[in-house]
Scaffold this motif. Sequence first.
Motif, PDB file in Angstrom:
ATOM      1  N   TRP A   1       0.811  -1.216   0.000  1.00  0.00           N
ATOM      2  CA  TRP A   1       0.000   0.000   0.000  1.00  0.00           C
ATOM      3  C   TRP A   1       0.846   1.268   0.000  1.00  0.00           C
ATOM      4  O   TRP A   1       0.341   2.347  -0.306  1.00  0.00           O
ATOM      5  CB  TRP A   1      -0.924   0.000   1.211  1.00  0.00           C
TER       6      TRP A   1
ATOM      7  N   PHE B   1       1.466   7.693  -4.309  1.00  0.00           N
ATOM      8  CA  PHE B   1       0.786   8.121  -5.529  1.00  0.00           C
ATOM      9  C   PHE B   1      -0.398   9.029  -5.196  1.00  0.00           C
ATOM     10  O   PHE B   1      -0.652  10.006  -5.890  1.00  0.00           O
ATOM     11  CB  PHE B   1       0.318   6.901  -6.331  1.00  0.00           C
ATOM     12  N   GLY B   2      -1.124   8.733  -4.124  1.00  0.00           N
ATOM     13  CA  GLY B   2      -2.217   9.608  -3.689  1.00  0.00           C
ATOM     14  C   GLY B   2      -1.713  10.981  -3.285  1.00  0.00           C
ATOM     15  O   GLY B   2      -2.330  12.001  -3.615  1.00  0.00           O
TER      16      GLY B   2
ATOM     17  N   ILE C   1      -3.247  -2.288 -11.093  1.00  0.00           N
ATOM     18  CA  ILE C   1      -2.448  -1.316 -11.830  1.00  0.00           C
ATOM     19  C   ILE C   1      -2.938  -1.203 -13.271  1.00  0.00           C
ATOM     20  O   ILE C   1      -2.951  -0.126 -13.858  1.00  0.00           O
ATOM     21  CB  ILE C   1      -0.940  -1.656 -11.758  1.00  0.00           C
TER      22      ILE C   1
ATOM     23  N   VAL D   1       5.206   3.553  -9.634  1.00  0.00           N
ATOM     24  CA  VAL D   1       4.358   2.677  -8.816  1.00  0.00           C
ATOM     25  C   VAL D   1       4.277   1.298  -9.445  1.00  0.00           C
ATOM     26  O   VAL D   1       4.417   0.275  -8.763  1.00  0.00           O
ATOM     27  CB  VAL D   1       2.946   3.287  -8.642  1.00  0.00           C
ATOM     28  N   ASP D   2       4.081   1.264 -10.750  1.00  0.00           N
ATOM     29  CA  ASP D   2       4.005   0.000 -11.470  1.00  0.00           C
ATOM     30  C   ASP D   2       5.312  -0.779 -11.349  1.00  0.00           C
ATOM     31  O   ASP D   2       5.310  -1.982 -11.053  1.00  0.00           O
ATOM     32  CB  ASP D   2       3.677   0.270 -12.940  1.00  0.00           C
TER      33      ASP D   2
ATOM     34  N   VAL E   1      -5.999   1.017 -13.292  1.00  0.00           N
ATOM     35  CA  VAL E   1      -5.631   2.425 -13.155  1.00  0.00           C
ATOM     36  C   VAL E   1      -5.100   2.969 -14.481  1.00  0.00           C
ATOM     37  O   VAL E   1      -5.448   4.083 -14.892  1.00  0.00           O
ATOM     38  CB  VAL E   1      -4.608   2.620 -12.014  1.00  0.00           C
TER      39      VAL E   1
ATOM     40  N   LEU F   1       2.587   7.268 -12.563  1.00  0.00           N
ATOM     41  CA  LEU F   1       2.123   5.903 -12.301  1.00  0.00           C
ATOM     42  C   LEU F   1       3.193   4.873 -12.639  1.00  0.00           C
ATOM     43  O   LEU F   1       3.202   3.781 -12.070  1.00  0.00           O
ATOM     44  CB  LEU F   1       0.847   5.630 -13.098  1.00  0.00           C
TER      45      LEU F   1
ATOM     46  N   TRP G   1       0.950   3.208  -3.299  1.00  0.00           N
ATOM     47  CA  TRP G   1      -0.361   3.811  -3.570  1.00  0.00           C
ATOM     48  C   TRP G   1      -0.576   5.037  -2.707  1.00  0.00           C
ATOM     49  O   TRP G   1      -1.183   6.014  -3.151  1.00  0.00           O
ATOM     50  CB  TRP G   1      -1.478   2.801  -3.349  1.00  0.00           C
TER      51      TRP G   1
END
Length: 141
Positions: free
Chosen positions: A16, A22-23, A91, A70-71, A94, A67, A19
């Motif tokens: 998490w 990213f938020g 992912i 994150v990926d 998204v 993104l 994420w």
Amino acid sequence: HNHSTWLPILQAKMWWVPWLIFGGVLVAVFLLNTFIVRYYNHRTQSEALPTLVAVVAFSLSLLCSFLIPVDVYLVSMKVKPENFEGVGTAIQVVYYVLYSAIMVFTFLIIPFTYFWYEAKDAENPSTGRRCWDAWKVRILP
């Protein structure tokens, strides 16, 4: 203790974190784009809809770039594929949502907003008339 035994367990429980980052990036990008668009807006001729569309469009394009890390992180932390079946799907969803939103903005929302803004100089500047004029120009050849 051997670090190689507990490191995969720690990584599996921390899925998490990217994420969450990213938020935070999402909020920062939206605020930064709001500042930039408002800074370059003409003080007397700016309207809410074109400003909002510009902020969201710029934010969507930047979020696609943010993104990727994150990926990469989520894919690189795969220890056992059976534990991370939902990560790849999440992912992918998204990516699909962001790129679909970019397509909708590129071919529908941005052109509509442009013609909606240009229709304010017409004789009847009501909102309904402006919307009709903008869609008429956008849909009819």
